[in-house]
Design a protein around this motif. Structure first.
Motif, mmCIF file in Angstrom:
data_model
loop_
_atom_site.group_PDB
_atom_site.id
_atom_site.type_symbol
_atom_site.label_atom_id
_atom_site.label_comp_id
_atom_site.label_asym_id
_atom_site.label_seq_id
_atom_site.Cartn_x
_atom_site.Cartn_y
_atom_site.Cartn_z
ATOM 1 N N GLU A 17 0.829 -1.205 0.000
ATOM 2 C CA GLU A 17 0.000 0.000 0.000
ATOM 3 C C GLU A 17 0.862 1.254 0.000
ATOM 4 O OE1 GLU A 17 -3.571 2.136 2.630
ATOM 5 O OE2 GLU A 17 -2.653 0.257 3.316
ATOM 6 N N ARG B 146 2.520 2.725 -3.462
ATOM 7 C CA ARG B 146 1.722 3.495 -4.427
ATOM 8 C C ARG B 146 1.768 2.887 -5.838
ATOM 9 N NH1 ARG B 146 3.602 9.730 -2.970
ATOM 10 N NH2 ARG B 146 3.490 9.543 -0.689
ATOM 11 N N MET B 147 2.209 1.652 -5.955
ATOM 12 C CA MET B 147 2.301 1.013 -7.264
ATOM 13 C C MET B 147 0.947 0.471 -7.709
ATOM 14 S SD MET B 147 5.922 -0.988 -6.719
ATOM 15 C CE MET B 147 7.409 -0.070 -6.298
ATOM 16 N N ARG B 148 0.802 0.210 -9.002
ATOM 17 C CA ARG B 148 -0.470 -0.243 -9.569
ATOM 18 C C ARG B 148 -0.841 -1.644 -9.095
ATOM 19 N NH1 ARG B 148 1.133 0.180 -15.637
ATOM 20 N NH2 ARG B 148 3.026 -0.606 -14.617
ATOM 21 N N ASP B 149 0.095 -2.564 -9.189
ATOM 22 C CA ASP B 149 -0.173 -3.961 -8.837
ATOM 23 C C ASP B 149 1.079 -4.537 -8.189
ATOM 24 O OD1 ASP B 149 -1.274 -6.464 -8.601
ATOM 25 O OD2 ASP B 149 -0.953 -7.020 -10.706
ATOM 26 N N ASP C 54 11.597 6.737 -18.941
ATOM 27 C CA ASP C 54 10.331 6.317 -19.545
ATOM 28 C C ASP C 54 10.409 6.350 -21.068
ATOM 29 O OD1 ASP C 54 9.278 5.946 -17.034
ATOM 30 O OD2 ASP C 54 8.122 7.814 -17.014
ATOM 31 N N LEU D 285 7.390 7.920 -8.926
ATOM 32 C CA LEU D 285 6.947 6.575 -8.561
ATOM 33 C C LEU D 285 7.827 5.552 -9.280
ATOM 34 C CD1 LEU D 285 3.052 6.954 -8.768
ATOM 35 C CD2 LEU D 285 4.535 7.113 -6.754
ATOM 36 N N GLU E 99 9.383 1.782 -10.354
ATOM 37 C CA GLU E 99 8.790 0.475 -10.653
ATOM 38 C C GLU E 99 9.160 -0.567 -9.606
ATOM 39 O OE1 GLU E 99 8.239 2.829 -14.107
ATOM 40 O OE2 GLU E 99 10.127 2.425 -13.062
ATOM 41 N N GLU F 257 6.405 -3.740 -9.260
ATOM 42 C CA GLU F 257 5.276 -4.033 -10.136
ATOM 43 C C GLU F 257 5.239 -5.529 -10.440
ATOM 44 O OE1 GLU F 257 3.033 -1.967 -11.017
ATOM 45 O OE2 GLU F 257 3.862 0.058 -10.931
ATOM 46 N N GLU G 3 4.550 -7.266 -13.002
ATOM 47 C CA GLU G 3 5.150 -7.747 -14.243
ATOM 48 C C GLU G 3 6.659 -7.918 -14.105
ATOM 49 O OE1 GLU G 3 4.649 -5.080 -17.477
ATOM 50 O OE2 GLU G 3 5.082 -3.275 -16.305
#
Length: 438
Positions: A100, A103-106, A239, A270, A272, A292, A294
């Motif tokens: 939590e 702050r990552m997506r998954d 990026d 943020l 990875e 992440e 992936e």
């Protein structure tokens, strides 16, 4: 005579007989710490010290914290170990909290036992995902003492071998005091660093690059922190090339910087992947990576961590995070850190041997130089560390040239203790010839 009562000299002789000669000890007369309470520690010869090094930043919230001691004792009375082949409720709870905070997506969390092992895991994930062993790192960074992490460490004195499983290209770290870009304005300085990053990616790498490994504020590098905008601009370049950022938060995590739970978040970036260790369990061995999904799932084979995230370490870690939250220690780190930096700035105005005071929160560096210039003085730093110890204050030392004093008290440090430390530092840092008191 018990081991704790043994004469320090005899213990030192035994140490030298069985330990590697490159495993350094602080002080001309090394000491053994046998007990502690809060920010005070006691050596085996009964001397009390104010601890402003915190076990190399691992004693995050102080010594003998009752809630943490009780959490360890309670867990030890149930079960010490079962391995990650079984469900571990404490590990899962800790992973949920870290995921939590990331702050990552998954996010997925993998626990290990040290910072070096955490960075090794991050390198494993990113190189497997990119199918490339090419890595970017920052000059002045320190990432561990294992075979892979040594290769990514940009400090000569910590680079034990030139052999490496990864191919590393080093970028400008944003450390301004000794940079060839130091005379540029802040915006122009960041521009120059970012353009160098782009040039190195395009000229020193070939094909996919696995990651950039970076500390938000460099630890062993002397608490150098780049100007605002440096990491945000660097992330934009990464990026463009599809290069993930691995933020090494082994020293800067858990709110120690006073700005964010993870140091890179304070820069509006943020990553990875984030590596962590040290203070999470207030001194017990723990480390890990949150990344992440992936990236974490890029491994083509099964894996486990026999002792990573074990019940004792995660019990201590959950209790430590509770203590940081319940006592608002990130705010305390910010307030006391500002108090210390303000006091050190006043001292620097009176000491020609202080080249720069810098840092964030309770990660403060004092760069010592030959008076009136910028020539790094490791001898002055060594002398200051010795003097501080003789006065009852424990501090650390680092920097690219071994000339930076490291001020890193536990996050529970009080204003009164900060003021006392400032008095002792004023007595420990002198402009006169090394070896004198003036």
């Amino acid at each position: 005579m018990t081991e704790l009562a043994a004469a320090p000299r005899a213990l030192l002789d035994r140490h030298r007989a069985v330990m590697p000669e490159w495993m350094g000890l602080y002080y001309d007369e090394p000491l053994e710490l046998v007990s502690g309470s809060g920010r005070t520690v006691v050596s085996s010869d009964g001397v009390e010290y104010l601890d402003f090094f915190g076990g190399l930043l691992a004693t995050m919230v102080g010594h003998g914290i009752p809630e943490i001691v009780e959490a360890i004792r309670e867990q030890a009375g149930r079960i010490l170990h079962s391995s990650t082949l079984y469900l571990l409720s404490g590990q899962i709870r800790l992973a949920e909290r870290i995921a939590e905070a990331s702050r990552m997506r998954d996010p997925r969390v993998f626990f290990v036992n040290s910072g070096s092992e955490a960075v090794e895991a991050a390198l494993l994930f990113t190189t497997a995902k990119a199918r490339s062993n090419q890595v970017l790192a920052l000059r002045g960074g320190y990432h561990g003492r294992t075979f892979g992490t040594v290769a990514t460490t940009g400090i000569r004195s910590w680079s034990a071998t030139g052999f490496s499983p990864v191919q590393v290209s080093y970028l400008h770290s944003g450390y301004r005091y000794r940079s060839p870009f130091r005379d540029l304005g802040e915006a122009a300085f960041v521009d120059a660093c970012v353009e160098e990053t782009r040039a190195i990616i395009e000229t020193s790498t070939s094909g996919p690059v696995a990651c950039l490994l970076a500390e938000p504020i460099q630890g062993a590098g002397g608490f150098a922190e780049p100007p605002p905008g440096f990491f945000a601009r660097t992330k934009q370049v990464l990026d463009e090339y599809g290069i993930p950022l691995v933020s090494d938060e082994v020293q800067s995590g858990w709110g120690r910087t006073g700005k964010a739970f993870f140091g890179m978040h304070a820069h509006g970036v943020l990553p990875e992947a984030i590596t962590f260790a040290k203070g999470l369990a207030n001194g017990l061995a723990i480390g890990g990576v949150v990344a992440e999904a992936e990236l974490v799932h890029s491994l083509p084979a099964q894996s486990i961590s026999t002792a990573g995230g074990n019940p004792i370490a995660t019990a201590a870690a959950n209790a430590t995070l509770d203590h940081i939250r319940d006592h608002d220690l990130m705010r305390n780190a910010d307030e006391i850190g500002c108090r210390l930096q303000a006091g050190l700035a006043r001292l620097a105005a009176d000491r020609r041997s202080i080249g720069e005071v810098r840092g964030s929160g309770l990660m403060i560096g004092i760069e010592l130089v030959e008076p009136g210039g910028t020539t790094a003085s490791a001898a002055r730093a060594l002398a200051a560390v010795e003097r501080a110890r003789s006065l009852g204050l424990l501090i650390g030392r680092g920097g690219l040239y071994g000339n930076v004093l490291r001020i890193t008290p536990p996050m529970t440090v009080t204003a009164e203790e900060a003021d006392r430390a400032l008095e002792l530092l004023a007595a420990a840092i002198v402009d006169g010839p090394v070896g004198t008191d003036r």
